[in-house]
Design a protein around this motif. Structure first.
Motif, PDB file in Angstrom:
ATOM      1  N   ARG A   1       0.831  -1.207   0.000  1.00 17.21           N
ATOM      2  CA  ARG A   1       0.000   0.000   0.000  1.00 17.21           C
ATOM      3  C   ARG A   1       0.861   1.250   0.000  1.00 17.21           C
ATOM      4  O   ARG A   1       0.414   2.325   0.346  1.00 17.21           O
TER       5      ARG A   1
ATOM      6  N   ALA B   1      -6.525  -7.410   4.562  1.00 19.64           N
ATOM      7  CA  ALA B   1      -5.771  -6.454   5.382  1.00 19.64           C
ATOM      8  C   ALA B   1      -6.444  -6.270   6.730  1.00 19.64           C
ATOM      9  O   ALA B   1      -7.139  -7.150   7.217  1.00 19.64           O
ATOM     10  N   CYS B   2      -6.224  -5.099   7.310  1.00 21.48           N
ATOM     11  CA  CYS B   2      -6.661  -4.825   8.677  1.00 21.48           C
ATOM     12  C   CYS B   2      -8.139  -5.130   8.895  1.00 21.48           C
ATOM     13  O   CYS B   2      -8.529  -5.632   9.938  1.00 21.48           O
ATOM     14  N   CYS B   3      -8.972  -4.845   7.895  1.00 18.90           N
ATOM     15  CA  CYS B   3     -10.396  -5.076   8.056  1.00 18.90           C
ATOM     16  C   CYS B   3     -10.694  -6.539   8.352  1.00 18.90           C
ATOM     17  O   CYS B   3     -11.674  -6.855   9.014  1.00 18.90           O
TER      18      CYS B   3
ATOM     19  N   ALA C   1     -13.232   1.413   4.151  1.00 16.00           N
ATOM     20  CA  ALA C   1     -12.912   2.474   3.207  1.00 16.00           C
ATOM     21  C   ALA C   1     -12.097   1.964   2.020  1.00 16.00           C
ATOM     22  O   ALA C   1     -12.353   2.338   0.874  1.00 16.00           O
ATOM     23  N   CYS C   2     -11.135   1.096   2.293  1.00 20.02           N
ATOM     24  CA  CYS C   2     -10.260   0.634   1.209  1.00 20.02           C
ATOM     25  C   CYS C   2     -11.042  -0.129   0.151  1.00 20.02           C
ATOM     26  O   CYS C   2     -10.921   0.142  -1.037  1.00 20.02           O
TER      27      CYS C   2
ATOM     28  N   TYR D   1      -5.513   5.371   0.800  1.00 26.46           N
ATOM     29  CA  TYR D   1      -4.394   4.984  -0.051  1.00 26.46           C
ATOM     30  C   TYR D   1      -4.711   5.369  -1.485  1.00 26.46           C
ATOM     31  O   TYR D   1      -5.391   4.638  -2.194  1.00 26.46           O
TER      32      TYR D   1
ATOM     33  N   PRO E   1     -11.105   0.525  10.388  1.00 26.92           N
ATOM     34  CA  PRO E   1     -12.045  -0.457   9.851  1.00 26.92           C
ATOM     35  C   PRO E   1     -13.442  -0.219  10.410  1.00 26.92           C
ATOM     36  O   PRO E   1     -13.582   0.401  11.461  1.00 26.92           O
TER      37      PRO E   1
HETATM   38  S1  SF4 Z   1     -10.356   0.365   5.428  1.00 24.32           S
HETATM   39 FE1  SF4 Z   1      -8.829   0.876   6.970  1.00 24.32          FE
HETATM   40  S2  SF4 Z   1      -8.834  -0.876   8.319  1.00 24.32           S
HETATM   41 FE2  SF4 Z   1      -9.816  -1.530   6.436  1.00 24.32          FE
HETATM   42  S3  SF4 Z   1      -8.217  -2.390   5.180  1.00 24.32           S
HETATM   43 FE3  SF4 Z   1      -8.364  -0.239   4.655  1.00 24.32          FE
HETATM   44  S4  SF4 Z   1      -6.865   0.761   5.958  1.00 24.32           S
HETATM   45 FE4  SF4 Z   1      -7.247  -1.244   6.831  1.00 24.32          FE
END
Ligand code: SF4
Lengths: 573, 168
Positions: free
Chosen positions: A228, B36-38, B102-103, B110, B133
Motif C-alpha cells: 500500500r 488487510a486490517c479489516c 474504506a479501502c 491509499y 475499519p
Molecule cells: S479500510 Fe482501513 S482498516 Fe480496512 S483495510 Fe483499509 S486501511 Fe485497513
C-alpha cells in the motif's frame, strides 16, 4: 561501542572507507562499491555482525551517483549497530550480499524493485512488491505517487524447467508418504497455490508449492498483494500525518507501531518524550504485544485443528480492544501516540480495568495451556516442524519471538532499552529447538512477562506532563490554540507545514510484537520526510519460509506459517 | 404469508418463493476475502462476543463454490485485482458482495500507484460499509442489509442486479 568498531575498520581498510559519519548515535561508513563485500565479510567473520537487518535505498536525483544503498548491520553478541553505505547510479551494479547474509536476498530485491538498483550475482533478482507487469520504479523521486498500473493476470512462479528439475531431483528419493519412487515424471508433480486468498495464510500472501503427493518438493513465495506504498505515502505527507499509516503496518498491534514511529521522529528532532508518556507507551506497547500474540496463537491453533482455543484467546483480545477504544476512540487503527507525547492521557479507571482484564487473560491462557500442553495432536503437528537453527535464524534476519524460540535471548527492550524499559523487571522467555511448537510457547510465555511489565508500569505511573513543552514539535494545548493568536498560528503552521525535522538521518527502533520494528528516516529539513524506510520484522522472517517447508508436507507448511505470524500489512507495507 | 386461524389444523400459507427467500436470508454463507486490517475486524465479528451466527451467517466458507456472500475485507491492490475477479466468478449464483471498509469501497486513504480505488472497479458490490475499519456492529448491519435485499428481491442473479457488470 560502534565508534570503536569504526576506528578498527579504518585501520583495517584505510582508504577504502571513503567517509565516516555519526548522527543520532548511529555510525555510518561509506565504502567503495567494489569493496562492499570484503567489508561485509570482515564484519560478519571478525566483528561479530551476525545480522543484516535491512537494506535501504535512497534516491537523490541531483547527485552524480544518484542512489545510496545502506546496509544496516547488527551484532547482537557485541550489542553494536553499524551502517555501511555505498553509492551507485543507473547501470552500475552493486555486488549482491546474498552470499554473506541470507536476508540480503529479499532486501536487495526490494531495492531493485522500488529503485531500479541492479545487484550483480543476485540469484533471483525479480520484482517483489510491485506486480510483474509494472513498469518503472515507484520510489524514485520522479515517479508520481498516483500513477497506478493495472495487472492483467497473476504470475506463474514455476516454469516447465523448474518442474523438470524438481522431478529429476525427486527421482529415487523415498518420500514420507506414498512409497518409494523410481522415476518421477514432471507430469506426476502438481503445483498448488496457497494463497493469496487462503484461510491459512491469514493475509494476502502466496506460496506456490510443487508437490509430489503431499510432499513439498519446492516452494516459492510471492508477496506484495497488499503493498500500500507506506513509504511513498510517507514522503507525500507531513511527519505527523504519517502516524495513522503506521497503524496499518502491523494492524494487530497498532499502538506499538505508533509509539516506535514517534520515537524515531523524536530522535531526529532531538527531543525526548516525558516520563509519563513513556510509561503509557510501555503499557500500550505491551498490551499490543499481548493482543498480537493472542491472535497469532489462536489462529495458529485453528490451523492445526484446535478451534476451541480460538474462543478462549479471542475473548481476552476483544476485552482489551474495548479498553484501547476507550483510550483513543478506535479498536484497531489507534493513532494514539504523537511525536512528542500522546494524543490523550489514560482515562479514569483504566488501571483497575486493565488489571482485571490481565487476570482474565491468565485464566484464559491457562485453559488453553491445559488443552494443548500435552495434547498429542498438537504436539505431533508442531514439534520439530518448521525448525530453524540459531545461525540460520540470525542470517535470515529473524528477530523477536521467532529468534528467541531458537534459544537466543535477544530482545531490544533489554539490549537497547527505550521508553524506560530498563526500569522494569521481566524475563526473556526462550525456546530450544526453533520449531513451531517453541514459537507458540515463547509467545505464551511472553504474554505473562508483558503482564508483569504492565502491572509495574501501572503501579509506578509517573505524574507530570504528558506532552513535551516544545511547541515546534507538538501542537499546543487546545486552550492556547483557541484563546491566543500565537497558539492559533503555532497550530496552523504545524498542521499545514508539518514539523520541521532537522536535516539528517536516524534510525528509531524497538521490539515490536514480531521482532525488530525500525523506521529509518531521512529528512531534508522540511515538514515532509525525504524518505522513511520501515524495517518490518516479518519481511525477513517470511523470506526464510520456503526453506523451512521444502521437503515437508503441506500440513506442516500450514503449521509453520501460522507460527511465524506473518502480518501482510507490515510485510508488504 | 398468512396464518389461517379459523382452520382446525392452524396452517400457514405462503408463496414458495417467499419461503425460500426467508430461509436463504438466514443462511448466507460468507466468503471472507480478507486481505488487510479489516479482516481482523471480520474475525472479531465471527468470534463469540459479536457472534455472527445470531444472523445465521456463521458458516464461513473459504471456498467460493460453497459460499454466496463475499465480504471484501481490506485493501485491493492492482496485483490482487485479477485474483479477486477470478474468485468472484467462481462463486455460484445467486451471490452478494459486501465491500467492508474504506479501502474496499474506494481505496480509502491509499491513493497511490498500487491501490485499486475501490473493489467495484473489478466486481459489482451490493453494500458498502463505511469505516476504517468498520466496527463489527457495522458489518453486522451490512449483513442485515443484504438480508433485506434477499427478502425483497429474491434470488435474482448478480448478473441481473448489476446489468452490464458481469460477462455471462
Ligand atoms: S479500510 Fe482501513 S482498516 Fe480496512 S483495510 Fe483499509 S486501511 Fe485497513
Amino acid at each position: 561501542m560502534s565508534q570503536k568498531l569504526v576506528d578498527k575498520l579504518q585501520q583495517e581498510f584505510g582508504a577504502d572507507i571513503l567517509a565516516v559519519s555519526s548522527q543520532h548515535g548511529d555510525e555510518t561508513i561509506t565504502v567503495d562499491k567494489d569493496k562492499l563485500l570484503v567489508v561485509l565479510n570482515h564484519l560478519r567473520d571478525h566483528e561479530g555482525c551476525e545480522q543484516l537487518s535491512d537494506v535501504v535505498g535512497v534516491h537523490y536525483p541531483d547527485r552524480d551517483q544518484e542512489f545510496e544503498v545502506n546496509y544496516l548491520l547488527r551484532s547482537w553478541q557485541n550489542n553494536v549497530r553499524l551502517r555501511v553505505r555505498v553509492h551507485t547510479t543507473e547501470g552500475e551494479a552493486i555486488d549482491s550480499a546474498t552470499g554473506i547474509y541470507k536476508s540480503a536476498d529479499w532486501a536487495e530485491r526490494e531495492v531493485y524493485d522500488l529503485f531500479g538498483v541492479d545487484f550483480a550475482d543476485h540469484p533471483d533478482l525479480r520484482r517483489i512488491l510491485c506486480h510483474h507487469e509494472f513498469e518503472g520504479h515507484p520510489l524514485r523521486k520522479d515517479y508520481p505517487i498516483e500513477q497506478g498500473q493495472e495487472c492483467s493476470r497473476p504470475e506463474h512462479l514455476f516454469n516447465d524447467e523448474d518442474i523438470a528439475r524438481a522431478a529429476r531431483r525427486a527421482s529415487g528419493i523415498k518420500p514420507e508418504v506414498g512409497g518409494a519412487h523410481d522415476e518421477v515424471h514432471p507430469s506426476d508433480l502438481l503445483t498448488v497455490n496457497l494463497g493469496p486468498s487462503h484461510p491459512a495464510t491469514h493475509g494476502a500472501l502466496r506460496v506456490e508449492c510443487l508437490l509430489d503427493g503431499e510432499n513439498i518438493l519446492e516452494a516459492k513465495s510471492e508477496i506484495g498483494y497488499i503493498h500500500r506504498c507506506f513509504e511513498k505515502e510517507a514522503e507525500d505527507h507531513t511527519w505527523a500525518q504519517v502516524m495513522p499509516y503506521t497503524d496499518r503496518l502491523n494492524y494487530c498491534s497498532a499502538m506499538a507501531n505508533n509509539a516506535i514511529y514517534a520515537l524515531a521522529v523524536e530522535k531526529m528532532c532531538g527531543v525526548e518524550a516525558t516520563p509519563r508518556a513513556n510509561a503509557i507507551r510501555v503499557i500500550v506497547s505491551e498490551l499490543s504485544r499481548i493482543i498480537d500474540h493472542l491472535v497469532c496463537v489462536c489462529a495458529n491453533l485453528v490451523d492445526v485443528g484446535a478451534l476451541t482455543n480460538y474462543w478462549y484467546l479471542y475473548n481476552t483480545r476483544e476485552s482489551i480492544y474495548q479498553s484501547l477504544e476507550g483510550l483513543c476512540g478506535s479498536r484497531l487503527t489507534t493513532n494514539y501516540a504523537r511525536i512528542g507525547g500522546m494524543s490523550h492521557d489514560l482515562y479514569d479507571g483504566f488501571a483497575d480495568e486493565i488489571r482485571t482484564k490481565l487476570d482474565e487473560m491468565v485464566v484464559g491462557n491457562n485453559e488453553v495451556m491445559k488443552l494443548i500442553a500435552r495434547n498429542r495432536i498438537f504436539l505431533d503437528r508442531t514439534v520439530g516442524v518448521g525448525a530453524i537453527s540459531q545461525e540460520d535464524a540470525l542470517s535470515w534476519g529473524f528477530t523477536g519471538p521467532c529468534l528467541r524460540a531458537t534459544g537466543l535471548a535477544h530482545d531490544l527492550r533489554k539490549s537497547a532499552p527505550y521508553f524506560g524499559y530498563e526500569q522494569y523487571e521481566f524475563e526473556i522467555p526462550t525456546g530450544t529447538d526453533g520449531d513451531s511448537h517453541d514459537r507458540i510457547m515463547v509467545r505464551m510465555a511472553e504474554m505473562v512477562q508483558s503482564r508483569a511489565i504492565i502491572l509495574q508500569a501501572l503501579d509506578n505511573l509517573p505524574d507530570g506532563p504528558l506532552n513535551i513543552e516544545d511547541h515546534s514539535v507538538i501542537i499546543p494545548p487546545k486552550e492556547k490554540v483557541y484563546n491566543t493568536i500565537e497558539g492559533a498560528m503555532n497550530q496552523f503552521k504545524l498542521v499545514y507545514e508539518g514539523i520541521q525535522v532537522p536535516a539528517g538521518e536516524g534510525y528509531g527502533f524497538g521490539e515490536g510484537a514480531n521482532g525488530e520494528l525500525g523506521f529509518f528516516c531521512v529528512s531534508d529539513g522540511t515538514g515532509h520526510a525525504y524518505r522513511i524506510k520501515v524495517r518490518p520484522p516479518c519481511f525477513p522472517i517470511f523470506s526464510a519460509f520456503t526453506t523451512l517447508v521444502q521437503g515437508r508436507m503441506i500440513p506442516d507448511a500450514i503449521a509453520t506459517l501460522g507460527s511465524l505470524n506473518i502480518i501482510a500489512g507490515e510485510l508488504d507495507r | 404469508m398468512a396464518v389461517d386461524l379459523e382452520s382446525p389444523s392452524n396452517y400457514l400459507t405462503t408463496r414458495l418463493r417467499q419461503a425460500v427467500n426467508w430461509g436463504r436470508k438466514y443462511s448466507l454463507w460468507p466468503l471472507p476475502f480478507g486481505v488487510a486490517c479489516c479482516a481482523i475486524e471480520f474475525m472479531s465479528t465471527v468470534s463469540s462476543y459479536n457472534d455472527i451466527s445470531r444472523f445465521g451467517a456463521e458458516l464461513v466458507r473459504f471456498s467460493p463454490r460453497q459460499s454466496d456472500m463475499m465480504i471484501i475485507a481490506g485493501t485491493i491492490s492492482y496485483k490482487q485485482a485479477p485474483i479477486l475477479k477470478t474468485i468472484y466468478e467462481q462463486m455460484a449464483e445467486p451471490k452478494w458482495v459486501i465491500a467492508m471498509g474504506a479501502c474496499a469501497s474506494s481505496g480509502g486513504f491509499y491513493n497511490n500507484y498500487s491501490t485499486l480505488q475501490g473493489a467495484d472497479h473489478v466486481i459489482p458490490v451490493d453494500v458498502y460499509v463505511a469505516g476504517c475499519p468498520p466496527t463489527p456492529e457495522n458489518l453486522l448491519f451490512a449483513l442485515t442489509q443484504i438480508q433485506e435485499k434477499v427478502e425483497k428481491e429474491g434470488l435474482v442473479p448478480a448478473a441481473e442486479r448489476h446489468p452490464g457488470r458481469i460477462e455471462a
